[in-house]
Design a protein around this motif. Structure first.
Motif, PDB file in Angstrom:
ATOM      1  N   PRO A   1       0.645  -1.250  -0.109  1.00 36.02           N
ATOM      2  CA  PRO A   1       0.350  -0.156   0.068  1.00 36.02           C
ATOM      3  C   PRO A   1       0.962   1.428  -0.014  1.00 36.02           C
ATOM      4  O   PRO A   1       0.775   2.219  -0.687  1.00 36.02           O
ATOM      5  CB  PRO A   1      -1.029  -0.280   1.093  1.00 36.02           C
ATOM      6  N   TYR A   2       2.437   1.094   0.711  1.00 34.20           N
ATOM      7  CA  TYR A   2       2.651   2.525   0.460  1.00 34.20           C
ATOM      8  C   TYR A   2       4.109   1.833   0.605  1.00 34.20           C
ATOM      9  O   TYR A   2       4.442   1.165   0.977  1.00 34.20           O
ATOM     10  CB  TYR A   2       2.267   3.563   1.961  1.00 34.20           C
ATOM     11  N   ARG A   3       5.339   2.815   0.589  1.00 36.21           N
ATOM     12  CA  ARG A   3       6.869   2.720   1.285  1.00 36.21           C
ATOM     13  C   ARG A   3       6.678   2.633   2.627  1.00 36.21           C
ATOM     14  O   ARG A   3       6.575   3.138   3.257  1.00 36.21           O
ATOM     15  CB  ARG A   3       7.470   3.202   0.521  1.00 36.21           C
ATOM     16  N   LEU A   4       7.475   1.489   3.543  1.00 35.42           N
ATOM     17  CA  LEU A   4       8.807   1.869   4.420  1.00 35.42           C
ATOM     18  C   LEU A   4       9.537   1.542   4.331  1.00 35.42           C
ATOM     19  O   LEU A   4      10.245   0.128   4.275  1.00 35.42           O
ATOM     20  CB  LEU A   4       7.646   1.123   5.565  1.00 35.42           C
ATOM     21  N   ASP A   5      10.930   2.437   4.838  1.00 37.68           N
ATOM     22  CA  ASP A   5      12.171   1.972   4.473  1.00 37.68           C
ATOM     23  C   ASP A   5      12.825   1.625   6.596  1.00 37.68           C
ATOM     24  O   ASP A   5      12.513   2.877   7.630  1.00 37.68           O
ATOM     25  CB  ASP A   5      13.198   3.271   4.325  1.00 37.68           C
ATOM     26  N   LEU A   6      13.072   0.465   6.464  1.00 38.75           N
ATOM     27  CA  LEU A   6      14.005   0.149   8.229  1.00 38.75           C
ATOM     28  C   LEU A   6      15.283   0.664   7.889  1.00 38.75           C
ATOM     29  O   LEU A   6      16.058   0.019   8.401  1.00 38.75           O
ATOM     30  CB  LEU A   6      12.925  -1.144   9.064  1.00 38.75           C
ATOM     31  N   GLY A   7      15.826   0.558   6.505  1.00 40.65           N
ATOM     32  CA  GLY A   7      16.892   0.782   6.575  1.00 40.65           C
ATOM     33  C   GLY A   7      17.841  -0.367   6.856  1.00 40.65           C
ATOM     34  O   GLY A   7      19.173  -0.405   6.259  1.00 40.65           O
ATOM     35  N   HIS A   8      17.196  -1.173   5.878  1.00 43.28           N
ATOM     36  CA  HIS A   8      18.033  -3.200   4.849  1.00 43.28           C
ATOM     37  C   HIS A   8      17.932  -2.513   3.358  1.00 43.28           C
ATOM     38  O   HIS A   8      17.450  -1.812   3.605  1.00 43.28           O
ATOM     39  CB  HIS A   8      16.747  -4.122   5.598  1.00 43.28           C
ATOM     40  N   LYS A   9      19.021  -3.774   3.410  1.00 46.36           N
ATOM     41  CA  LYS A   9      19.103  -4.007   1.950  1.00 46.36           C
ATOM     42  C   LYS A   9      17.936  -3.971   0.984  1.00 46.36           C
ATOM     43  O   LYS A   9      16.931  -4.149   1.710  1.00 46.36           O
ATOM     44  CB  LYS A   9      20.344  -4.341   1.218  1.00 46.36           C
ATOM     45  N   VAL A  10      18.116  -3.615   0.217  1.00 48.31           N
ATOM     46  CA  VAL A  10      17.119  -3.243  -0.477  1.00 48.31           C
ATOM     47  C   VAL A  10      17.023  -4.456  -2.105  1.00 48.31           C
ATOM     48  O   VAL A  10      17.768  -4.165  -2.700  1.00 48.31           O
ATOM     49  CB  VAL A  10      16.526  -1.735  -1.738  1.00 48.31           C
ATOM     50  N   HIS A  11      15.990  -4.938  -2.346  1.00 44.43           N
ATOM     51  CA  HIS A  11      15.865  -6.446  -2.887  1.00 44.43           C
ATOM     52  C   HIS A  11      14.971  -6.204  -3.984  1.00 44.43           C
ATOM     53  O   HIS A  11      13.968  -5.503  -3.208  1.00 44.43           O
ATOM     54  CB  HIS A  11      16.007  -7.953  -2.490  1.00 44.43           C
ATOM     55  N   GLN A  12      15.102  -5.453  -5.291  1.00 47.57           N
ATOM     56  CA  GLN A  12      14.356  -5.649  -5.835  1.00 47.57           C
ATOM     57  C   GLN A  12      13.481  -6.162  -6.407  1.00 47.57           C
ATOM     58  O   GLN A  12      13.818  -7.124  -7.454  1.00 47.57           O
ATOM     59  CB  GLN A  12      14.774  -4.574  -7.105  1.00 47.57           C
ATOM     60  N   VAL A  13      12.203  -5.876  -7.030  1.00 51.25           N
ATOM     61  CA  VAL A  13      11.799  -7.393  -7.981  1.00 51.25           C
ATOM     62  C   VAL A  13      11.803  -6.750  -9.129  1.00 51.25           C
ATOM     63  O   VAL A  13      11.167  -5.298  -9.166  1.00 51.25           O
ATOM     64  CB  VAL A  13       9.854  -6.972  -7.595  1.00 51.25           C
ATOM     65  N   SER A  14      11.117  -7.121 -10.502  1.00 49.07           N
ATOM     66  CA  SER A  14      11.372  -6.928 -11.432  1.00 49.07           C
ATOM     67  C   SER A  14      10.272  -6.362 -12.222  1.00 49.07           C
ATOM     68  O   SER A  14       8.866  -7.089 -11.518  1.00 49.07           O
ATOM     69  CB  SER A  14      11.566  -8.441 -12.742  1.00 49.07           C
ATOM     70  N   ASP A  15      10.022  -5.552 -12.894  1.00 48.67           N
ATOM     71  CA  ASP A  15       9.236  -4.691 -13.667  1.00 48.67           C
ATOM     72  C   ASP A  15       7.969  -5.753 -14.119  1.00 48.67           C
ATOM     73  O   ASP A  15       6.638  -5.830 -13.994  1.00 48.67           O
ATOM     74  CB  ASP A  15       9.428  -4.236 -14.998  1.00 48.67           C
ATOM     75  N   GLU A  16       8.274  -7.059 -14.406  1.00 46.47           N
ATOM     76  CA  GLU A  16       7.420  -7.806 -15.168  1.00 46.47           C
ATOM     77  C   GLU A  16       7.063  -9.043 -14.233  1.00 46.47           C
ATOM     78  O   GLU A  16       5.902  -9.302 -14.247  1.00 46.47           O
ATOM     79  CB  GLU A  16       8.187  -8.959 -16.374  1.00 46.47           C
ATOM     80  N   MET A  17       7.332  -9.260 -12.461  1.00 45.12           N
ATOM     81  CA  MET A  17       6.874  -9.831 -12.076  1.00 45.12           C
ATOM     82  C   MET A  17       4.618  -8.099 -11.226  1.00 45.12           C
ATOM     83  O   MET A  17       4.541  -8.745 -10.738  1.00 45.12           O
ATOM     84  CB  MET A  17       7.265 -10.285 -10.642  1.00 45.12           C
ATOM     85  N   LYS A  18       6.177  -7.043 -11.003  1.00 40.76           N
ATOM     86  CA  LYS A  18       5.110  -5.980 -10.611  1.00 40.76           C
ATOM     87  C   LYS A  18       3.921  -6.122 -11.538  1.00 40.76           C
ATOM     88  O   LYS A  18       2.831  -6.181 -10.970  1.00 40.76           O
ATOM     89  CB  LYS A  18       5.761  -4.423 -10.740  1.00 40.76           C
ATOM     90  N   ALA A  19       3.806  -6.477 -13.066  1.00 41.40           N
ATOM     91  CA  ALA A  19       3.322  -6.458 -13.704  1.00 41.40           C
ATOM     92  C   ALA A  19       2.068  -7.467 -13.829  1.00 41.40           C
ATOM     93  O   ALA A  19       1.098  -7.648 -13.880  1.00 41.40           O
ATOM     94  CB  ALA A  19       3.118  -6.312 -15.111  1.00 41.40           C
ATOM     95  N   GLN A  20       2.088  -8.523 -13.199  1.00 38.52           N
ATOM     96  CA  GLN A  20       0.905  -9.390 -12.619  1.00 38.52           C
ATOM     97  C   GLN A  20       0.414  -9.546 -11.757  1.00 38.52           C
ATOM     98  O   GLN A  20       0.168 -10.511 -10.585  1.00 38.52           O
ATOM     99  CB  GLN A  20       1.998 -10.767 -11.963  1.00 38.52           C
ATOM    100  N   VAL A  21       0.669  -8.052 -11.191  1.00 36.85           N
ATOM    101  CA  VAL A  21      -0.472  -8.296  -9.547  1.00 36.85           C
ATOM    102  C   VAL A  21      -1.908  -7.055 -10.396  1.00 36.85           C
ATOM    103  O   VAL A  21      -1.756  -6.509 -11.067  1.00 36.85           O
ATOM    104  CB  VAL A  21       0.217  -6.768  -9.232  1.00 36.85           C
ATOM    105  N   SER A  22      -2.652  -8.538 -10.061  1.00 37.40           N
ATOM    106  CA  SER A  22      -4.125  -7.389 -10.125  1.00 37.40           C
ATOM    107  C   SER A  22      -4.381  -6.186 -10.686  1.00 37.40           C
ATOM    108  O   SER A  22      -4.104  -5.135  -9.535  1.00 37.40           O
ATOM    109  CB  SER A  22      -5.228  -8.298  -9.797  1.00 37.40           C
ATOM    110  N   GLU A  23      -5.442  -5.940 -11.238  1.00 41.18           N
ATOM    111  CA  GLU A  23      -6.545  -4.235 -10.682  1.00 41.18           C
ATOM    112  C   GLU A  23      -6.368  -4.276  -9.932  1.00 41.18           C
ATOM    113  O   GLU A  23      -6.447  -3.288  -8.986  1.00 41.18           O
ATOM    114  CB  GLU A  23      -6.912  -4.634 -12.017  1.00 41.18           C
TER     115      GLU A  23
END
Length: 853
Positions: A545-567
């Motif tokens: 729902p929103y961003r939350l940064d706790l200071g850890h290393k950031v692992h990034q999800v690919s754009d292709e996998m983001k596109a799989q999220v339903s409307e």
């Protein structure tokens, strides 16, 4: 010396006796007497070292400055060959600077001392002027003696104005020039001063590329050395070539060098002796200082600003008095010095002994002590400035022979822009020729790496400073150099955790659970603050729902996998984010439109807020640096408390530690700095905002100060306004919350006053009210337009109100019709008024004002 220490010998001075720690009583000789020398107390401070007890201990004699006629007589006897015109100019300048200080040019003792042309400084100037055939210019010598290039802009302006009033102007001649129009060293003077070394290995042999900028400094050092100056102080920022310049002139003169590098843990003992363990025994040998003095060598004291001032100050006695007591009982002294006491072991100082100190300017970012303030007048001062393009070209071409001239010139243009950014206060660190040489050497040795990689190699240490990297990125991009993307974003540099493949599908957005251990979580959908996962608030994931940064290393999800999220999941996450924003704004007591208005204004000055906070780091860093902690029961004997030790005190030791370990009364940095911001909310601000944006600039300046200082407990800020209806409109008290909602209300109240107030002006009344009611040492910043002529307000009236001796009052003009603001600022003396035509200029103005307090 502290007042308590002085008071401890009251019985000795009054009754000629003193009880010692071992129980014995010291009976002073009938002829014993004590002569104490001291500076007068600073009348602008609330506490004076002259307590009632101390005042009764001495017969007080005030030494007044010499009159103009007396000073001329002294100088005529000391320097009989000095031109009468130059002698008259020097004396007039001394008087003119004293008049400026008396007229309110200086707020503090430090400012007064920096603007004083003392007899010692005058002697340094006259020695150079008297030398026949000297190419020295009086204006340049005065600037070097006062080190104006390292002064805050306001003090520098005062000195330049006084010099102009006395007819001390730059001459057209540029000194020695060869046929190629390059500055050259005075070889005849080199031959005159050249020595024959007994130990050639002690003569430095540096790599030095001739260039006009450094050669000018070499000539200054050579000339001062030739007229018999015993001590030289070479000041300049890191990387400008101080060591290279000094080693180069020593090589040309074939002078043997002893080298001593100081640091924050340097003690008097380490300065005067060198311990060594031999055969299980601790043996003390003469330090480089003693060896240089005995053998007639040049002692180069590097990083002289890093050692505690009380340690370096003992050199002042050696330079000025010609004597220095050593730990083993010996006394270094010149042959012409007075005879010592019976039984004293005297070690003669060689007549060729010289002391050359190298130092950085005090304060951020080098965190050195103010060596110039304590003892600059005993040195012949020289400043190594940033090099001009011609000098940079000579040096860089020598280190990168395979590079094209186009590449060299590109580097030089970038470094020129970096220098301008430093002068304007956009960046705190002064990038120098040292970093430019590093880039050139990298490109010359590894041509396949490319320009961007060579630059990144220099900036590797700075990549974690987001504010600095944003500024550097904007400068380098103008020259076609793109800094790596991971150093220009907030959550980039050093926190890239790689690609993540979520273990669950994104379907149900939520905040997530809070892990009390604070451990990092990657790829899941359970924990809040995870990275590369699904559904939860975090970074680098999908469907949250929103961003939350706790200071850890950031692992990034690919754009292709983001596109799989339903409307549907996207819609639910967006709604949840909007609800969270509404709750946050409600918590801040702000509506959505309020937040948009506030955020829009803040974004326009976000960089300036960060710059101002960067400028104020110096005070904070002083607390974080290791310092000498006084009044300790263990550690090294504190040289400043020897009398206390004799009197039986036990807390007479010192040790290194963090500043916050010391008693609060020992550090001025712990005391709050009171600031009153006086803002002009008159009708003219609203009326002429469309003409020059003055109201917008006022709002930006106010927000900038609130944001930069509001959460810093070192500053207590209050804001008052004035207009045609009132000279004192309370807008914010020092304890008013500085949250976004409150700050927006303050700004909106300022706009309302400008829109609905009656036309008129109460600037004079507002300044008088703010200055007269200010605390001692309080800073009063008056931000106003220059729309004063229409109300028949004269500059003299404003100047008189800014003169309260124990308050730092400054006028910042942010708008005018035509050149009215600039004309007004010029007519207010002592740099008390500045023109700010752009919000980008305000951080530097604030820095200069706070630096002078």
């Amino acid at each position: 010396v502290s007042a308590n220490t002085i008071s401890s010998i009251a019985r000795l001075l009054e009754h000629n006796e003193l009880d010692l720690p071992d129980g014995t009583r010291l009976k002073a000789h009938p002829d014993f007497s004590c002569i104490a020398l001291a500076h007068p107390p600073d009348n602008k401070r609330s506490k004076s070292w002259i307590t009632p007890e101390i005042s009764s201990m001495f017969y007080w004699v005030k030494v007044k400055p010499k009159t103009s006629d007396e000073l001329k007589t002294v100088l005529n006897r000391l320097f009989p060959n000095l031109e009468p015109i130059q002698l008259d100019q020097i004396v007039r300048l001394r008087d003119r600077l004293d008049d400026a200080v008396a007229g309110g040019a200086a707020d503090t003792m430090d400012e007064r001392e920096s603007l004083m042309l003392s007899l010692r400084k005058i002697r340094h100037i006259c020695r150079r002027l008297e030398r026949k055939g000297s190419e020295s210019k009086l204006a340049e010598l005065v600037r070097n003696a006062l080190m104006t290039s390292l002064m805050p802009d306001r003090e520098k302006q005062i000195v330049e104005t006084c010099m102009s009033d006395c007819g001390i102007l730059d001459q057209s001649s540029d000194g020695l020039k060869d046929e190629n129009n390059l500055s050259v060293l005075d070889e005849s003077l080199v031959a005159e001063c050249r020595r024959t070394p007994s130990h050639p290995l002690l003569v430095p042999n540096p790599r030095f590329e001739d260039n006009p900028g450094h050669t000018k400094v070499l000539n200054g050092l050579l000339e001062a050395h030739s007229v018999g100056e015993r001590a030289l102080l070479v000041m300049g920022y890191q990387g400008v070539g101080k060591n290279r310049v000094v080693d180069s002139i020593l090589h040309r003169l074939q002078c043997e060098r002893e080298y001593l590098q100081l640091h924050r843990d340097t003690t008097v003992q380490s300065l005067l002796s060198s311990p060594s363990v031999e055969g299980g025994r601790l043996i003390y040998y003469d330090s480089p200082l003693v060896r240089a003095a005995v053998n007639g060598r040049i002692l180069v004291v590097d990083e002289a600003d890093k050692a505690p001032v009380e340690v370096v100050a003992l050199l002042k006695g050696l330079i000025e008095d010609g004597e220095l007591a050593l730990p083993d009982g010996r006394v270094l002294k010149y042959e012409e010095s007075s005879s010592g006491s019976p039984g004293q072991i005297s070690v003669l100082i060689h007549p060729d002994f010289r002391l050359w100190a190298l130092a950085n300017p005090a304060g951020y970012p080098f965190h050195g002590n103010n060596l110039a303030k304590e003892m600059a007048d005993v040195f012949s001062c020289h400043t190594v400035h940033a090099l001009d393009p011609e000098s940079q070209t000579n040096i860089l071409q020598s280190y990168g022979p395979s590079l094209s001239n186009k590449t060299i010139q590109k580097i030089i243009r970038i470094w020129q822009d970096l220098a301008v950014a430093h002068e304007r206060g956009m960046i705190a660190y002064p990038f120098s020729i040292r970093e430019a040489v590093s880039v050139v050497r990298h490109l010359d040795s590894f041509p396949d790496d490319g320009f961007d990689d060579a630059i990144d190699n220099v900036l590797a240490f700075d990549r974690f400073d987001t504010v600095l990297m944003k500024q550097l990125d904007s400068i380098f991009r103008q020259h076609g150099v793109k800094l790596p993307s991971d150093v220009t974003v907030l959550d980039g540099g050093g926190r890239d955790g790689g690609i993540s493949t979520p273990r669950t599908r994104a379907s149900s957005p939520k905040h997530g659970k809070l892990d009390p251990t604070g451990a990092p979580h990657v790829g899941g959908n359970t924990w809040a603050g995870g990275t590369g996962g699904s559904d939860t608030a975090g970074l680098g994931g999908r469907g949250g729902p929103y961003r939350l940064d706790l200071g850890h290393k950031v692992h990034q999800v690919s754009d292709e996998m983001k596109a799989q999220v339903s409307e549907e999941a996207r819609r639910r996450a967006k709604e949840m984010g909007e609800r969270a924003l509404e709750e946050k704004l409600k918590e801040l007591n702000m509506g959505k439109l309020d937040w948009e208005r506030y955020n829009s204004l803040r974004q326009r000055v976000d960089v300036q807020i960060q710059q101002l906070q960067t400028h104020l780091k110096d005070i904070k860093r002083k607390k974080e640096e290791r310092v000498w902690l006084r009044r300790q029961s263990t550690g090294e004997l504190d040289d400043s408390r020897i009398v206390d030790a004799i009197a039986g005190e036990r807390d007479v030791f010192k040790r290194r530690g963090m500043a916050d370990e010391a008693p609060s009364h020992s550090f001025d940095e712990d005391e709050s700095m009171f600031i009153t911001l006086v803002v002009d909310v008159s009708a003219s601000m609203y009326r002429f905002n469309s003409y020059d944006g003055r109201l917008q600039r006022l709002l930006e300046a106010t927000l900038m100060i609130m944001e930069a200082l509001g959460d810093d407990d070192r500053f207590q800020v209050k804001i008052v306004g004035h207009n045609g209806s009132s000279s004192r409109i309370p807008l914010a008290k020092s304890d008013t919350p500085k949250d976004p909602a409150t700050q927006l209300k303050i700004l909106e109240e300022m706009v309302a006053h400008t829109q609905y107030t009656w036309a008129g002006d109460s600037t004079l009344e507002a300044i008088e009210s703010a200055v007269s009611s200010a605390h001692e040492d309080e800073i009063v910043l008056i931000i106003s337009d220059a729309n004063l002529k229409r109300y028949h307000i004269e500059p003299e009236e404003i100047s008189s109100l800014l003169k309260r001796s124990d308050v730092h009052a400054h006028l910042i003009l942010i708008g005018s019709m035509g050149e009215e603001a600039k004309d007004l600022a010029k007519q207010i003396p002592n740099g008390r008024a500045q023109v700010c035509s752009d919000s980008e200029e305000l951080p530097l103005l604030m820095k200069n004002i706070l630096a002078s307090v």
